[in-house]
Design an enzyme around this catalytic site. Structure first.
Site, PDB file in Angstrom:
ATOM      1  N   ALA A  62      -0.375   8.166 -10.861  1.00  0.00           N
ATOM      2  CA  ALA A  62      -0.517   9.606 -10.655  1.00  0.00           C
ATOM      3  C   ALA A  62       0.753  10.091  -9.967  1.00  0.00           C
ATOM      4  CB  ALA A  62      -1.732   9.868  -9.770  1.00  0.00           C
ATOM      5  N   GLY A 101      -2.739   5.081 -11.698  1.00  0.00           N
ATOM      6  CA  GLY A 101      -3.272   5.913 -12.777  1.00  0.00           C
ATOM      7  C   GLY A 101      -2.760   5.475 -14.140  1.00  0.00           C
ATOM      8  N   GLU A 104      -4.947   2.812 -15.143  1.00  0.00           N
ATOM      9  CA  GLU A 104      -6.281   3.390 -15.417  1.00  0.00           C
ATOM     10  C   GLU A 104      -6.308   4.017 -16.813  1.00  0.00           C
ATOM     11  OE1 GLU A 104      -6.304   5.574 -11.591  1.00  0.00           O
ATOM     12  OE2 GLU A 104      -8.256   4.628 -11.270  1.00  0.00           O
ATOM     13  N   GLU A 124      -2.840   1.459  -5.405  1.00  0.00           N
ATOM     14  CA  GLU A 124      -3.306   2.607  -4.603  1.00  0.00           C
ATOM     15  C   GLU A 124      -3.574   2.248  -3.150  1.00  0.00           C
ATOM     16  OE1 GLU A 124      -4.156   2.008  -7.705  1.00  0.00           O
ATOM     17  OE2 GLU A 124      -4.479   3.866  -8.831  1.00  0.00           O
TER      18      GLU A 124
HETATM   19  N1  3HC Z   1       4.665   9.759  -8.092  1.00  0.00           N
HETATM   20  C1  3HC Z   1       5.729  10.521  -7.801  1.00  0.00           C
HETATM   21  N2  3HC Z   1       6.972  10.023  -7.673  1.00  0.00           N
HETATM   22  C2  3HC Z   1       7.133   8.719  -7.871  1.00  0.00           C
HETATM   23  C3  3HC Z   1       6.068   7.865  -8.182  1.00  0.00           C
HETATM   24  C4  3HC Z   1       4.781   8.444  -8.307  1.00  0.00           C
HETATM   25  N3  3HC Z   1       3.712   7.712  -8.629  1.00  0.00           N
HETATM   26  N4  3HC Z   1       6.544   6.609  -8.304  1.00  0.00           N
HETATM   27  C5  3HC Z   1       7.857   6.682  -8.086  1.00  0.00           C
HETATM   28  N5  3HC Z   1       8.219   7.947  -7.821  1.00  0.00           N
HETATM   29  C6  3HC Z   1       9.573   8.445  -7.574  1.00  0.00           C
HETATM   30  C7  3HC Z   1      10.186   7.862  -6.325  1.00  0.00           C
HETATM   31  O1  3HC Z   1       9.834   8.612  -5.185  1.00  0.00           O
HETATM   32  C8  3HC Z   1      11.654   7.934  -6.635  1.00  0.00           C
HETATM   33  O2  3HC Z   1      12.042   9.277  -6.425  1.00  0.00           O
HETATM   34  P1  3HC Z   1      13.515   9.628  -5.908  1.00  0.00           P
HETATM   35  O3  3HC Z   1      14.451   9.080  -6.931  1.00  0.00           O
HETATM   36  O4  3HC Z   1      13.502  11.102  -5.784  1.00  0.00           O
HETATM   37  O5  3HC Z   1      13.634   8.918  -4.592  1.00  0.00           O
HETATM   38  C9  3HC Z   1      11.709   7.676  -8.130  1.00  0.00           C
HETATM   39  O6  3HC Z   1      10.395   7.955  -8.611  1.00  0.00           O
HETATM   40  C10 3HC Z   1      12.069   6.246  -8.491  1.00  0.00           C
HETATM   41  O7  3HC Z   1      11.226   5.364  -7.756  1.00  0.00           O
HETATM   42  P2  3HC Z   1      11.795   4.014  -7.104  1.00  0.00           P
HETATM   43  O8  3HC Z   1      13.041   4.306  -6.363  1.00  0.00           O
HETATM   44  O9  3HC Z   1      10.663   3.416  -6.365  1.00  0.00           O
HETATM   45  O10 3HC Z   1      12.170   3.193  -8.420  1.00  0.00           O
HETATM   46  P3  3HC Z   1      12.001   1.640  -8.714  1.00  0.00           P
HETATM   47  O11 3HC Z   1      12.514   1.457 -10.073  1.00  0.00           O
HETATM   48  O12 3HC Z   1      12.526   0.843  -7.591  1.00  0.00           O
HETATM   49  O13 3HC Z   1      10.415   1.380  -8.738  1.00  0.00           O
HETATM   50  C11 3HC Z   1       8.130   1.770  -9.328  1.00  0.00           C
HETATM   51  C12 3HC Z   1       9.618   1.949  -9.724  1.00  0.00           C
HETATM   52  C13 3HC Z   1       7.766   0.298  -9.349  1.00  0.00           C
HETATM   53  C14 3HC Z   1       7.307   2.531 -10.332  1.00  0.00           C
HETATM   54  C15 3HC Z   1       7.914   2.336  -7.908  1.00  0.00           C
HETATM   55  O14 3HC Z   1       8.457   3.646  -7.854  1.00  0.00           O
HETATM   56  C16 3HC Z   1       6.492   2.419  -7.474  1.00  0.00           C
HETATM   57  O15 3HC Z   1       5.939   1.453  -7.035  1.00  0.00           O
HETATM   58  N6  3HC Z   1       5.900   3.627  -7.574  1.00  0.00           N
HETATM   59  C17 3HC Z   1       4.577   3.900  -7.069  1.00  0.00           C
HETATM   60  C18 3HC Z   1       3.520   3.362  -7.962  1.00  0.00           C
HETATM   61  C19 3HC Z   1       2.170   3.722  -7.423  1.00  0.00           C
HETATM   62  O16 3HC Z   1       1.870   3.611  -6.257  1.00  0.00           O
HETATM   63  N7  3HC Z   1       1.309   4.193  -8.318  1.00  0.00           N
HETATM   64  C20 3HC Z   1       0.003   4.578  -7.957  1.00  0.00           C
HETATM   65  C21 3HC Z   1       0.018   6.026  -7.616  1.00  0.00           C
HETATM   66  S1  3HC Z   1      -1.504   6.558  -6.980  1.00  0.00           S
HETATM   67  C22 3HC Z   1      -2.481   6.783  -8.307  1.00  0.00           C
HETATM   68  O17 3HC Z   1      -2.112   6.502  -9.414  1.00  0.00           O
HETATM   69  C23 3HC Z   1      -3.840   7.380  -8.006  1.00  0.00           C
HETATM   70  C24 3HC Z   1      -4.802   7.267  -9.117  1.00  0.00           C
HETATM   71  O18 3HC Z   1      -5.586   6.111  -8.966  1.00  0.00           O
HETATM   72  C25 3HC Z   1      -5.740   8.448  -9.169  1.00  0.00           C
END
Ligand code: 3HC
Length: 693
Positions: A62, A101, A104, A124
């Protein structure tokens, strides 16, 4: 349809998500996918659908930036329900990372294929929430309760090979993903394979006690965190309820966590970790120096750990020591640590041999002539380090980066000693260097921009979090820690006990209190550090000399069986009445009347003294932003992640509350120690926080 394009190849519809950088499920993507499903269902020519992503990754979750705001429909829950309900086979084609997400969505598809390098997970819990779009309901139905509990409560992603082994994906595609996914889909159609909806499977549990057992284990392993406990409750819903009801309840649990303080702090930590990589004033396109080989000078505990960081990343390391026995000891330590991994099955013997083959041990500094970066990790003594830097300046090739791992010595003095100050920088690792995530890089007065940019980037290469600090005594982390340590010592003199202070910090969320840490690290080490910093200590700190007294008694901590605590042969700590007597005697000798000190006072004096120092660090520009301070403390000093770091925590408490407490302690302990930092005062009186600056 911004964010999603829909094309047809023959009778297969292809929905391509394109929302850089990580294809997060923002509104445009949710709306685009909903429309794609509707379009496919309505088009009689289309027999099946593929969901694939452009760019570097599958949907990584998400959009975390949308959290806490009212979301525009369609919501993710509605989208996954629509995907699963689709009357035509739906195949997710995964590359990069399918996270949160994103997974999911993939779980709601009827089939999943992935490239070999893909990784899948539900992270998450690391953001203080739980999967809120059916992840906790579908994953246990697909891979079983045990495996799902592990993935959801730990939040770690798994490689495609493992995902296939546990039934999370149906096939691994070698070569072009889209072509492979089309071939997979054609075969489904040719075979007449029926649609398999994850939601209609049953989540089976063999051991009904697993939920309570997992919760008890998590209460220890992830002490203080709310989300892991709620994750278990959510997975249990998959066993207790049909999909629709379970999903409804899962969503409610997720929203509850999302609105709570812990998740807010953990999301802050996520973005702050990414923010600190961007150094203000340092253009992102700064040309980096090439680092293909590394030298480490000083094969002690720190040097050994540092060398391991680089060989773990596949970079060859020249390890320079004074004599063969110290080099042998260092290599022996590496062999022992890697050997432990081999024994656990997390590393092969071949990988161990390959890593150690990257180390070239030598006693000759001239062997550093070709390396691109040298990290000095010799004894923490200015005269010794100056000699080393003078040598490094001569033996290394022009343009090689000369870094010091010093914890508190003046980097500019070392830079001058090298004769090449623009090439010199601090790279401060934390013990054990091969484990701790923090890398505090330190900018000297003359450090070249490309040197800074290069060491910030190297942090990522060796899987550390790089934070940039300016030069000052102790840099960001240890400078703040020194204030906490000072207050601890003062409170021991005034009436507290080491175990009381340890317990307050443990209850606050640190893994250990300061005196447990001191006993572990060694009182002799603390004594040496105290002597080295003697000139920087206040008069009261000189007199608060309990460390010196313990040292003179030979109570060096765990290694001698006694320090602040006594230890049995299993290293179990027991508070020692002899230490209470020693402290009482010390207070009397100092003319201090001991008084009971409450836990609130202990917590405030320890933590607020640090926050006040953090404000000075910010105002002096030693840290560019509060984020840098928070990340130093979260990744290097065990500050509880669910509190977001000291500066974020301060904002949650309210700077005015902290300001008032500082004034109280200023009267009680002394202006020298508790005068509010001008920045903190200004912000507090303006009703602002550090993050409003
Ligand atoms: N939402 C918004 N922005 C995100 C994001 C997300 N889910 N994931 C990454 N970004 C952004 C980062 O903040 C970063 O922004 P910036 O360049 O402005 O600083 C950019 O994307 C690149 O991210 P990374 O520097 O972390 O890039 P990497 O290549 O090192 O890593 C990744 C990529 C493995 C995808 C890592 O970004 C990551 O782990 N992201 C989070 C994944 C996550 O937690 N997903 C679950 C979200 S919660 C959810 O889905 C709820 C649902 O269950 C309802």
């Amino acid at each position: 349809m911004a964010g999603v394009t829909f094309t047809k190849q023959g009778h297969i519809g292809i929905a391509t998500v394109d929302n850089p950088p990580v294809n997060a499920l923002g509104h445009a993507v949710r709306a685009g996918l909903t429309a794609a499903v509707a379009q496919a269902d309505a088009d009689p020519e289309i027999k099946a659908l593929i969901l694939i992503c452009a760019g570097r990754t599958f949907i990584a979750g998400a959009d975390i930036r949308e959290f806490g705001r009212p979301l525009e429909p369609p919501l993710l829950n509605t989208l996954v329900a629509d995907l699963e309900a689709s009357t035509k086979p739906f195949v997710a084609a995964i590359h990069g990372t399918a996270l949160g997400g994103g997974l999911e969505v993939a779980l709601a598809c009827h089939f999943r294929v992935a490239v070999p390098s893909a990784r899948l997970g539900l992270p998450e819990v690391k953001l203080g929430i739980l999967p809120g779009a059916g992840g906790t309901q579908r994953l246990p139905r697909l891979i079983g309760v045990d495996a799902a509990l592990t993935m959801i409560t730990e939040g770690n992603d798994i490689p495609a090979s493992k995902a296939q082994a546990i039934g999370l994906i149906d096939a691994i595609i070698e070569g072009d993903l889209l072509a492979g996914a089309i071939a997979f889909t054609e075969k489904l159609l040719a075979d007449g394979t029926p649609i398999r909806r994850t939601g209609s499977l049953t989540a089976k549990v063999e051991n009904p006690a697993i939920f309570e057992e997992t919760k008890a284990a998590l209460a220890k392993k992830q002490r203080g965190f709310l989300a892991p406990q709620k994750c278990v409750d959510a997975v249990k819903l998959a066993v207790d309820y049909p999909l629709e009801e379970g999903s409804k309840r899962e969503y409610a649990l997720c929203i509850d966590l999302m609105q709570g303080a812990q998740s807010k702090a953990q999301r802050h930590a996520f973005f702050a970790e990414r923010e600190v990589a961007k150094v203000p004033g340092l253009p992102e396109d700064t040309k980096l120096r090439d680092v293909k080989s590394v030298g480490v000078a000083g094969p002690g505990a720190m040097g050994t750990g540092i060398a391991m960081c680089f060989i773990n990343a596949g970079l060859p390391v020249v390890l320079v020591g004074l004599d063969q026995p110290t080099l042998d000891k260092s290599l022996g330590t590496m062999r022992k640590i890697y050997g432990g991994n081999v024994a656990k099955g997390t590393m092969t013997q071949e990988a161990l041999d390959a890593r150690l083959a990257l180390i070239k041990p030598t006693t000759d500094y001239a062997e550093l002539k070709d390396v691109d970066l040298v990290i000095e990790a010799v004894f923490e003594d200015m005269a010794v380090k100056k000699q080393v830097f003078a040598k490094l300046g001569k033996v290394t090739k022009p343009g090689s980066i000369l870094a010091t791992n010093t914890s508190y010595l003046d980097i500019d003095a070392l830079a001058e000693a090298s004769g090449r100050p623009t090439d010199v920088v601090g790279m401060h690792f934390f013990n054990p260097a091969n484990v701790m995530r923090l890398l505090e890089n330190v900018r000297g007065a003359k450090t070249a921009s490309d040197v800074l940019a290069t060491v910030m980037k190297i942090g990522k290469t060796i899987k550390k979090v790089s934070v940039l600090s300016g030069v000052c005594d102790g840099f960001i982390g240890n400078r703040m820690l020194a204030k906490r340590s000072r207050e601890g010592m003062f409170m021991l003199e005034e009436g507290a006990t080491p175990w009381q202070i340890d317990k307050v910090l443990y209850d606050f969320g640190f893994a250990m209190g300061p005196y447990q840490v001191a006993d572990l690290a060694g009182i002799d080490v603390q004594y040496a550090a105290r002597k080295a910093r003697w000139d920087k200590l206040s008069e009261r700190e000189h007199k608060a000399n309990l460390v010196d007294q313990l040292f003179e008694l030979g109570r060096y901590g765990q290694k001698t069986g006694a320090g602040y605590y006594t230890y049995d042969d299993k290293r179990k700590a027991t508070p020692d009445p002899a230490i209470e007597a020693l402290i009482a005697q010390h207070s009397a000798a100092r003319g201090i009347t001991r008084r009971p000190i409450g836990d609130t006072e202990i917590r405030e004096r320890l933590i607020y003294a640090m926050i006040n120092e953090g404000a000075k660090i910010l105002e002096e520009g030693i840290a560019a932003r509060p984020h840098d301070i928070d990340i130093v403390w979260l990744t290097g000093f065990g500050f509880p992640v669910y509190l977001g770091g000291p500066m974020f925590y301060a904002d949650q408490i309210g700077l005015k509350t902290i300001y008032d407490a500082l004034l109280k302690y200023k009267d009680q302990v002394g202006a020298e120690f508790f005068t509010p930092a001008p920045l903190l005062e200004r912000l507090a009186l303006a009703g602002k926080g550090f993050y409003d600056k």
